[in-house]
Design a protein around this motif. Structure first.
Motif: not given
Length: 272
Positions: A215-222, A251-255
């Protein structure tokens, strides 16, 4: 460009690892707060604020909130509320993707709601990272490498297998296959590193850890897509130029902006 990206990463990654491993949590938060000021400055760029006075005032307000949030006597009570509000935003953000760009205009990203959103996301994220660090540096590193794994897996899977566009109006280079690759690599990371680090009590908790990681990985894409969406509305390629080859801090921390609150809330909910 690639050489610049590699050199920047080789300089910053050891510094990040040393900070996470050796610094006490208050020092870590202090350094993160300085980064948060840069994030706030870049956020004003996403809002299209050109006047330096407004940008400095917003950055100062963010710094004040970061200090107050850390010093607040009821920080442990405040944290879940902030994280919950941030998570609600990220759930809402997904609903903006299908109708973009017709459903979002410059007017909507330049006013008070956008300004408040930037403050909420910055403060909640930095408090989340500090909260993770307070439970042990390895747990914070585990989280950071979830985001790295999702990004790396998406890049290589997308290059090798990518055919179907994930959000063509927002980020034409991202594919469904790449996103799946990122989720799978994050899942592998959970099994290889998450089990030893969190030592889940039984199969149920181990399954919850795997699910939370995905879930965390998916939200990082969001988070990545959301910043790309805001940059398109603002008409800019990068949020800044402070990091050679990478662009700006955002740009580096958006995820991480999206993933950190979800990670901490998930850990609180599962008891991991």
């Amino acid at each position: 460009m690639l050489a610049q990206r590699v050199v920047t990463a080789l300089v910053l990654l050891p510094l990040l690892l040393a900070l996470v491993w050796y610094a006490p949590t208050p020092v870590l938060y202090g350094v993160l707060a300085l980064v948060g000021l840069l994030m706030a400055w870049e956020w004003t760029g996403l809002m299209g604020w050109a006047a330096k006075g407004r940008r400095w005032a917003y950055t100062a307000a963010c710094g004040l909130l970061l200090a107050l949030a850390w010093l607040a006597p009821g920080r442990d009570i405040l944290l879940p509320v902030l994280l919950g509000a941030a998570v609600l935003w990220w759930i809402f953000a997904v609903s903006l993707f299908p109708g973009f760009p017709d459903n979002l205009s410059r007017r909507q990203t330049s006013g008070l709601p956008m300004a408040l959103l930037g403050l909420l996301l910055t403060v909640s994220t930095l408090l989340s990272l500090a909260a993770l660090h307070a439970t042990g540096p390895l747990k914070l590193l585990f989280f950071l490498f979830i985001v790295f794994a999702a990004d790396t897996g998406a890049y290589f899977a997308g290059r090798r297998f990518g055919k179907r566009k994930l959000a063509p109006n927002i980020s034409p280079g991202k594919t469904v296959e790449g996103a799946i690759g990122g989720l799978l690599l994050a899942g592998v990371w959970a099994l290889l590193a998450g089990i030893p680090i969190f030592a889940p009590a039984g199969a149920v908790q181990a399954a919850l850890l795997l699910l939370l990681t995905m879930i965390v990985a998916a939200v990082s894409i969001v988070g990545d897509l959301t910043e790309s969406m805001f940059k398109r509305v603002a008409g800019i390629k990068d949020s800044g130029n402070i990091l050679p080859g990478h662009g700006g801090i955002l740009d580096r921390v958006d995820s991480i902006l999206a993933a950190a609150p979800v990670m901490v809330l998930g850990l609180l909910a599962t008891g991991l």
